[in-house]
Enzyme design. Structure first.
Site, PDB file in Angstrom:
ATOM      1  CG  HIS A   1      -2.197   1.144   1.125  1.00 15.88           C
ATOM      2  ND1 HIS A   1      -2.134   2.323   1.292  1.00 15.88           N
ATOM      3  CD2 HIS A   1      -3.348   1.009   0.835  1.00 15.88           C
ATOM      4  CE1 HIS A   1      -3.113   2.832   1.212  1.00 15.88           C
ATOM      5  NE2 HIS A   1      -4.148   2.110   0.664  1.00 15.88           N
TER       6      HIS A   1
ATOM      7  CG  ASP B   1      -7.900  -4.340  -2.243  1.00 12.63           C
ATOM      8  OD1 ASP B   1      -9.122  -4.107  -2.033  1.00 12.63           O
ATOM      9  OD2 ASP B   1      -7.039  -3.694  -2.430  1.00 12.63           O
TER      10      ASP B   1
END
Length: 407
Positions: free
Chosen positions: A299, A344
């Site tokens: 990320h 996710d």
């Protein structure tokens, strides 16, 4: 009449005043935040001192989280009171969403993000308006993907809602709740209901799992907003043209479908399915050797792991989800790649553990993020003008003439 030199600063002076590199100064100019013009010698530019002072006063005094520096400095920056991203997780109007997700519902997160005080958007009688055309479209699209079905129904919904174009803040909150209830019901192929949204989803998709409702509730709160990601910026651009909240949400749904955004959850679910019946170590070793990325890991902000994902995986572990998915896989992938788990992957583990329908990763994401889209669209409609970024032209220089047909 010659303009006063005191109105302008040189590039060096302007950069020093803002404590930024020259490249960042030029990025501010390209965004229209600082005006510049050629100096008298035409070999350099000078910058409006007034704009420098205004920008300096507007900038947040606290240090920028380290992870944010990985994003492109030339991307648009907008003021918003809705949410921000920190290394400890997203902050919803001053409240850390990870803390909020411990007990609260998506409806409560919505009232916080929409800054609602004077009305109850989720009153039992605030039902979506359903036209015959909407029912026909929903019925015809029953087998379509939930997000596609929602887009189709929402395209007709503003015409069915006589208060869709309200300009009042409380009125927009009421419209927002009707949109959210409509989106959830359409994706579930059920009738709109005032029942808490996480209960509706659990009853439709996992009626026999005693942990489903609470886990889904947590996921929805964690996913409600994430500042100016691609779909939210799309929503704000759409709303800046003056359209209604229904159409603004359609813009968000379309942007969310991309594999680099909401579609990443579907890719993470493929990874989970691959590892269900396989040993973890050999699969990871092979993928690393081939240079493949792991969907659901890494990320731009959360360098040591997404706090939303950590919260979700811990809750799944307490509910009895397999340790293989809640601990072993994240740890082994982090060890092999240096990339840590994000939301996710956690969403994919939720879908697998609850045995939710295929594709429900994206549907859950869309249901939750509808709250954030409505917050940002409402803020844009209330405070903002038309969003019109400028392009930095990198094509052929002017004056080249037309290409010759002679070869």
């Amino acid at each position: 009449m010659k303009k006063s030199a005191g109105l302008y600063l040189s590039a060096r002076e302007a950069s020093a005043e803002l404590a930024v590199a020259p490249a960042t100064l030029y990025a501010y100019v390209s965004r229209g935040l600082i005006r510049s013009e050629p100096s008298s010698d035409s070999r350099s530019h000078r910058y409006r001192a007034e704009d420098i002072r205004t920008l300096k006063e507007r900038r947040v005094p606290s240090p920028e989280p380290r992870g944010l520096k990985s994003f492109d400095a030339d991307l648009p920056v907008m003021d918003s009171a809705i949410a921000t991203i920190t290394e400890d997780g997203p902050i919803y109007r001053g409240v850390n969403c990870v803390d909020l997700a411990e007990k609260d519902t998506l409806e409560h997160a919505a009232t916080l993000l929409w800054d609602v005080a004077g009305v109850d958007p989720f009153a039992a009688d605030n039902d979506p308006q359903i036209s015959e055309e909407m029912r026909a479209i929903a019925d015809a699209a029953r087998r379509a993907a939930p997000i596609d079905r929602a887009i189709a129904v929402l395209a007709l919904a503003a015409s069915a809602d006589p208060r869709a174009f309200t300009r009042a803040a409380d009125g927009r909150a009421m419209v927002g709740a009707r949109i959210l209830r409509l989106v959830v019901a359409t994706m579930l192929n059920t009738a709109p209901s005032p029942q808490p949204l996480h209960l509706q989803i659990a009853q439709a998709w996992a009626p026999d799992n005693k942990h489903a409702a609470d886990l889904i509730r947590r996921a929805l709160v964690l996913l409600a907003d994430h500042e100016l990601n691609a779909s939210t910026f799309t929503v704000r651009c759409a709303a800046s043209t003056g359209l209604n909240l229904y159409d603004a949400v359609i813009a968000g749904l379309v942007a969310l479908k991309g594999p680099k955004h909401g579609g990443a959850g579907v890719l993470a679910s493929r990874l989970v399915r691959t590892l269900v019946d396989n040993d973890v170590a050999p699969v990871i070793r092979e993928r690393v050797a081939l240079g493949e990325r792991f969907a659901g890991f890494g990320h731009g902000v959360y360098k040591r792991g997404d706090p939303r994902a950590i919260s979700m995986l811990e809750a799944l572990a307490r509910a009895g989800a397999a340790r293989k998915f809640t601990r072993e896989i994240p740890e082994r992938i982090a060890e092999a790649t240096g990339e840590f788990v994000n939301i996710d992957y956690a969403l994919a583990v939720l879908v697998h553990s609850l045995r939710l329908p295929a594709g429900s990763e994206l549907a859950l994401f869309a249901m939750a993020r509808t709250v954030g889209w409505i917050a940002h669209a409402s803020e844009q409609l209330q405070h903002g003008g038309l969003i019109r970024p400028r392009a930095r032209y990198v094509g052929p220089a002017p004056g080249r003439g037309t290409a010759s047909n002679d070869r």
